[in-house]
Design an enzyme around this catalytic site. Sequence first.
Site, PDB file in Angstrom:
ATOM      1  N   LYS A 200       1.042  -1.309  -0.059  1.00 16.46           N
ATOM      2  CA  LYS A 200       0.103   0.184  -0.009  1.00 16.46           C
ATOM      3  C   LYS A 200       0.965   1.295   0.133  1.00 16.46           C
ATOM      4  O   LYS A 200       1.559   1.595   0.910  1.00 16.46           O
ATOM      5  CB  LYS A 200      -0.647   0.082   1.124  1.00 16.46           C
ATOM      6  CG  LYS A 200      -1.707   1.005   0.960  1.00 16.46           C
ATOM      7  CD  LYS A 200      -2.458   1.795   2.270  1.00 16.46           C
ATOM      8  CE  LYS A 200      -1.802   2.711   2.943  1.00 16.46           C
ATOM      9  NZ  LYS A 200      -1.773   4.108   2.215  1.00 16.46           N
ATOM     10  N   GLY A 252       6.818   4.414   8.258  1.00  9.85           N
ATOM     11  CA  GLY A 252       5.742   5.649   8.690  1.00  9.85           C
ATOM     12  C   GLY A 252       6.074   6.070  10.020  1.00  9.85           C
ATOM     13  O   GLY A 252       7.252   5.966  10.565  1.00  9.85           O
ATOM     14  N   SER A 253       5.036   6.853  10.682  1.00 11.53           N
ATOM     15  CA  SER A 253       5.193   7.355  11.899  1.00 11.53           C
ATOM     16  C   SER A 253       5.363   6.331  12.923  1.00 11.53           C
ATOM     17  O   SER A 253       4.962   5.376  12.886  1.00 11.53           O
ATOM     18  CB  SER A 253       3.986   8.435  12.080  1.00 11.53           C
ATOM     19  OG  SER A 253       2.747   7.656  11.822  1.00 11.53           O
ATOM     20  N   GLU A 255       3.860   6.726  15.980  1.00 14.04           N
ATOM     21  CA  GLU A 255       2.289   6.560  16.278  1.00 14.04           C
ATOM     22  C   GLU A 255       1.561   5.538  15.558  1.00 14.04           C
ATOM     23  O   GLU A 255       0.977   4.432  16.207  1.00 14.04           O
ATOM     24  CB  GLU A 255       1.611   7.880  15.992  1.00 14.04           C
ATOM     25  CG  GLU A 255      -0.064   7.971  16.671  1.00 14.04           C
ATOM     26  CD  GLU A 255      -0.599   9.084  15.900  1.00 14.04           C
ATOM     27  OE1 GLU A 255       0.054   9.990  15.401  1.00 14.04           O
ATOM     28  OE2 GLU A 255      -1.740   9.051  15.861  1.00 14.04           O
ATOM     29  N   GLY A 257       2.865   2.951  13.746  1.00  9.70           N
ATOM     30  CA  GLY A 257       3.623   1.788  14.098  1.00  9.70           C
ATOM     31  C   GLY A 257       3.471   1.161  15.169  1.00  9.70           C
ATOM     32  O   GLY A 257       3.179  -0.163  15.371  1.00  9.70           O
ATOM     33  N   GLU A 274      10.016   0.720  10.340  1.00 13.84           N
ATOM     34  CA  GLU A 274      10.951   1.789  10.507  1.00 13.84           C
ATOM     35  C   GLU A 274      10.136   2.997  10.476  1.00 13.84           C
ATOM     36  O   GLU A 274       9.367   3.422   9.911  1.00 13.84           O
ATOM     37  CB  GLU A 274      11.323   2.023   9.179  1.00 13.84           C
ATOM     38  CG  GLU A 274      11.908   0.518   8.482  1.00 13.84           C
ATOM     39  CD  GLU A 274      13.353   0.316   8.754  1.00 13.84           C
ATOM     40  OE1 GLU A 274      13.950   1.393   9.567  1.00 13.84           O
ATOM     41  OE2 GLU A 274      14.194  -0.615   8.293  1.00 13.84           O
ATOM     42  N   CYS A 308      13.240  10.651   7.191  1.00 14.93           N
ATOM     43  CA  CYS A 308      13.287  10.052   8.726  1.00 14.93           C
ATOM     44  C   CYS A 308      14.509  10.283   9.329  1.00 14.93           C
ATOM     45  O   CYS A 308      14.751  10.319  10.557  1.00 14.93           O
ATOM     46  CB  CYS A 308      12.787   8.453   8.606  1.00 14.93           C
ATOM     47  SG  CYS A 308      13.678   7.732   7.568  1.00 14.93           S
ATOM     48  N   GLU A 405       9.613  15.045  16.054  1.00 12.84           N
ATOM     49  CA  GLU A 405      10.042  15.304  14.801  1.00 12.84           C
ATOM     50  C   GLU A 405       8.945  16.235  13.911  1.00 12.84           C
ATOM     51  O   GLU A 405       8.130  16.440  14.022  1.00 12.84           O
ATOM     52  CB  GLU A 405       9.735  13.707  14.315  1.00 12.84           C
ATOM     53  CG  GLU A 405      10.171  13.470  12.961  1.00 12.84           C
ATOM     54  CD  GLU A 405       9.833  12.121  12.328  1.00 12.84           C
ATOM     55  OE1 GLU A 405       8.680  11.710  12.630  1.00 12.84           O
ATOM     56  OE2 GLU A 405      10.812  11.501  11.585  1.00 12.84           O
TER      57      GLU A 405
HETATM   58  P1  NAP Z   1       1.976   7.639   8.646  1.00 14.01           P
HETATM   59  O1  NAP Z   1       0.674   8.353   8.917  1.00 14.01           O
HETATM   60  O2  NAP Z   1       2.356   6.675   9.501  1.00 14.01           O
HETATM   61  O3  NAP Z   1       1.818   6.796   7.325  1.00 14.01           O
HETATM   62  C1  NAP Z   1       2.486   5.815   6.833  1.00 14.01           C
HETATM   63  C2  NAP Z   1       1.680   4.766   5.899  1.00 14.01           C
HETATM   64  O4  NAP Z   1       0.739   4.184   6.944  1.00 14.01           O
HETATM   65  C3  NAP Z   1       0.820   5.588   4.933  1.00 14.01           C
HETATM   66  O5  NAP Z   1       0.815   4.661   3.789  1.00 14.01           O
HETATM   67  C4  NAP Z   1      -0.438   5.564   5.756  1.00 14.01           C
HETATM   68  O6  NAP Z   1      -1.589   5.663   4.938  1.00 14.01           O
HETATM   69  C5  NAP Z   1      -0.383   4.224   6.197  1.00 14.01           C
HETATM   70  N1  NAP Z   1      -1.235   4.258   7.538  1.00 14.01           N
HETATM   71  C6  NAP Z   1      -1.754   5.233   8.122  1.00 14.01           C
HETATM   72  N2  NAP Z   1      -2.704   4.756   9.253  1.00 14.01           N
HETATM   73  C7  NAP Z   1      -2.661   3.441   9.308  1.00 14.01           C
HETATM   74  C8  NAP Z   1      -3.250   2.422  10.071  1.00 14.01           C
HETATM   75  N3  NAP Z   1      -3.688   2.535  11.110  1.00 14.01           N
HETATM   76  N4  NAP Z   1      -2.940   1.081   9.681  1.00 14.01           N
HETATM   77  C9  NAP Z   1      -1.991   0.986   8.712  1.00 14.01           C
HETATM   78  N5  NAP Z   1      -1.455   1.818   7.766  1.00 14.01           N
HETATM   79  C10 NAP Z   1      -1.706   3.029   8.107  1.00 14.01           C
HETATM   80  O7  NAP Z   1       3.411   8.345   8.195  1.00 14.01           O
HETATM   81  P2  NAP Z   1       3.471   9.295   7.414  1.00 14.01           P
HETATM   82  O8  NAP Z   1       3.039  10.779   8.100  1.00 14.01           O
HETATM   83  O9  NAP Z   1       2.702   9.232   6.003  1.00 14.01           O
HETATM   84  O10 NAP Z   1       5.087   9.505   7.091  1.00 14.01           O
HETATM   85  C11 NAP Z   1       6.125  10.251   7.815  1.00 14.01           C
HETATM   86  C12 NAP Z   1       6.687   9.334   8.887  1.00 14.01           C
HETATM   87  O11 NAP Z   1       7.341   8.421   8.488  1.00 14.01           O
HETATM   88  C13 NAP Z   1       7.449  10.045   9.826  1.00 14.01           C
HETATM   89  O12 NAP Z   1       7.413  10.089  11.016  1.00 14.01           O
HETATM   90  C14 NAP Z   1       8.934   9.530   9.220  1.00 14.01           C
HETATM   91  O13 NAP Z   1      10.122   9.782  10.388  1.00 14.01           O
HETATM   92  C15 NAP Z   1       8.550   8.385   9.026  1.00 14.01           C
HETATM   93  N6  NAP Z   1       9.456   7.639   8.037  1.00 14.01           N
HETATM   94  C16 NAP Z   1      10.385   6.717   8.740  1.00 14.01           C
HETATM   95  C17 NAP Z   1      11.263   6.019   7.855  1.00 14.01           C
HETATM   96  C18 NAP Z   1      12.320   5.128   8.082  1.00 14.01           C
HETATM   97  O14 NAP Z   1      12.802   4.387   7.555  1.00 14.01           O
HETATM   98  N7  NAP Z   1      12.622   4.956   9.332  1.00 14.01           N
HETATM   99  C19 NAP Z   1      11.346   6.331   6.425  1.00 14.01           C
HETATM  100  C20 NAP Z   1      10.428   7.255   5.934  1.00 14.01           C
HETATM  101  C21 NAP Z   1       9.510   8.025   6.728  1.00 14.01           C
HETATM  102  P3  NAP Z   1      -2.041   7.191   4.258  1.00 14.01           P
HETATM  103  O15 NAP Z   1      -1.355   7.182   2.828  1.00 14.01           O
HETATM  104  O16 NAP Z   1      -3.367   7.307   4.587  1.00 14.01           O
HETATM  105  O17 NAP Z   1      -1.092   8.250   4.856  1.00 14.01           O
END
Ligand code: NAP
Length: 495
Positions: A200, A252-253, A255, A257, A274, A308, A405
Site C-alpha cells: 500500500k 511511517g510514523s 504513532e 507503528g 521503520e 526520517c 520530529e
Molecule cells: P504515517 O501516517 O504513519 O503513514 C505511513 C503509511 O501508513 C501510509 O501509507 C499511511 O496511509 C499508512 N497508515 C496510516 N494509518 C494506518 C493504520 N492505522 N494502519 C495501517 N496503515 C496506516 O506516516 P506519514 O506521516 O505518512 O510519514 C511520515 C513518517 O514516516 C515520519 O514520522 C517519518 O519519520 C517516518 N518515516 C520513517 C522512515 C524510516 O525508514 N524509518 C522512512 C520514511 C518515513 P496514508 O497514505 O493514508 O497516510
Amino acid sequence: MTKLTSSVNGHPRAASEPIWEYAPAPEARNIVKIQPQYGLFINGQFVEPQSGCYFPTLSPSSEERLSEVAWAGAEDVNSAVQAARNAYESVWRKMPGKERAKYLFRIARLLQERSREFAVLESLDGGKPIRESRDVDIPLAAAHFFYYAGWADKLEYAFQGRRPEPLGVAGQIIPWNFPLLMASWKIAPALACGNTVVLKPAETTPLTALLLCEIFQQADLPPGVVNMITGDGETGAHLVNHPDVDKIAFTGSTEVGKRIQRSIAGSRKKLTLELGGKAANVIFEDAALDQAVEGIVNGIYFNQGHVCCAGSRLLVEESVYEVVKRKLKRRIELLRVGDPLDKNTDIGAINSKAQWEKIVALTQTGVEEGATLHQSSCVLPERGYWFRPTFFTEVAVSHTIAREEIFGPVLAVLSFRTPEEAAQLANNTRYGLSAGVWTEKGSKYLAFASRLKAGVVWCNTYNKFDPASPFGGYKESGFGREGGVHGLSAYTRVG
Ligand code: NAP
Ligand code: MG
C-alpha cells in the site's frame, strides 16, 4: 543562459555578494503519460475497485489534480491477499532462486531504461526536486533490485549453511517521502527470498508505485507476485489485520507503528517497523567547517526535510558556534526554493497541505517557547505548499522543536562544550535512527560514534545510502533492518 545579477530569488543583495542567477531549466513533463484514472493492481491486471471509490492525487507544487486513484476497501484488500497467496503457492515459492533473480534483474534494467519518466512523475506527485528524484530516488531504487537479484540464488550463503524459507505473503505499507524508493526497498528483498507482496503506497504519492506495476507487466512477472492497493490509513489497517498475511513491513510514523504492533500482537505475523527520527549532527571545532555546513544543509533541507533520518538537530562545539551560525545563515539564503521540475531547484514543495500545516504549527511553537528563528528571505511561489529553509538558535533541550520530529526543513541548533555533553545531548531523544559527526580526527570520530545510540552514523557526510548497507533504528525509531544481507532476515524463516 546565465547572467550575473545582484538578486537572488528576486531579493536584492549587497554588491559585494554577486551571485550567478540561473535561467529556468524545467524538465519536460510530457515524457510521462499520466492516466486520468487508475485501478488497483491485482493479479497482474489493473482492476476497478469493488469499493467503487476513487480519490484524487495532487501535485503539491501547483495544487493541480494529476489523476484519480482507486480506494481499496476490505474486499479489495482481500482479493489482493488472495492473489498473492495463490501466486505464492502455485509459482513463486517453488521457483528456483536463479529464476526469481532473472525477474528482479529485468525489473532493475527496465527501471533504468524508464528512469526519466519515473523521476518526472515522482517530482510531480510528491513535490521533490527533480535533481533528487533523478539522481537519488530512481537510481537507488534500481540499485536495490540489482542488489537483491544477486542474493536470490545465494540465500544459503547469507545464512551460513542453514536453510532459509520464505514467510509467505508480505503486507507492506510505505510513506510519501521516498515513494518509489521505499517500494523498492520493500519489494526487492521480499521477492528475492520467495515471498509474494501486497503493497500500500501513501495516499498522496501513489503514482510511481502504479507506474512500477507497468514495469512488472513489461517484465512478465507472474500475476499476483506483487499487488498494489492504493488507499488511505483504513486500507492499511485492513491489510495489517488480514488473517492470511504472514508478515507486515511498515515504514511511517511512530504513532501508527505502535498501533500496528498492538493490533498484530499475539498473531503469527512477523513485523518490521521503520519509524521516525530526531537525528543529531555534531560539529567538533576541528571539522572542516564549510564542508560541515554543506553536509548539515544536505542533512536537513534535502527533500524538504521529509526524511526520517534528517539531521534535524545540530550540535556545535561552543568555540565554533558563532562562525557556524553565520555560515548557515548565509547558506540558507542561497538555497533555491521553487518548481520541483526545474533542475536548479534545491528545495521543492512540501508534500501535502496537512504536512505543511504541521510544519507551520511546530515552527510557531519554537517561536512561542523562546527560540530564535532564522529563515531564508526567498520569495515563495503563490500556489502550492512551500516552506522557507529555517533554523532556530537559542534552543533549549526541553523545547518542542528539539524533541519532536518536524519532518520539514527546520533545524534546531544547540551548542556543547565537551564530547561527553555532545553524546548525552545526541542520545537525549526517544528516537535513534541516525546521526552525523564532523571532525578531522579519525580516532575522535570512532570513539564518539560508538557512544551514539543510532542505527546509522555518518562521518563527514550525511544521507548516503547503499543497498548493501543495512538501515534501521534503535528505541522508538523501530526494529528490524532493511538493506544489505540483514534485509534478507526480515523476509525469511531460517530452519
Ligand atoms: P504515517 O501516517 O504513519 O503513514 C505511513 C503509511 O501508513 C501510509 O501509507 C499511511 O496511509 C499508512 N497508515 C496510516 N494509518 C494506518 C493504520 N492505522 N494502519 C495501517 N496503515 C496506516 O506516516 P506519514 O506521516 O505518512 O510519514 C511520515 C513518517 O514516516 C515520519 O514520522 C517519518 O519519520 C517516518 N518515516 C520513517 C522512515 C524510516 O525508514 N524509518 C522512512 C520514511 C518515513 P496514508 O497514505 O493514508 O497516510
Ligand atoms: Mg500527490
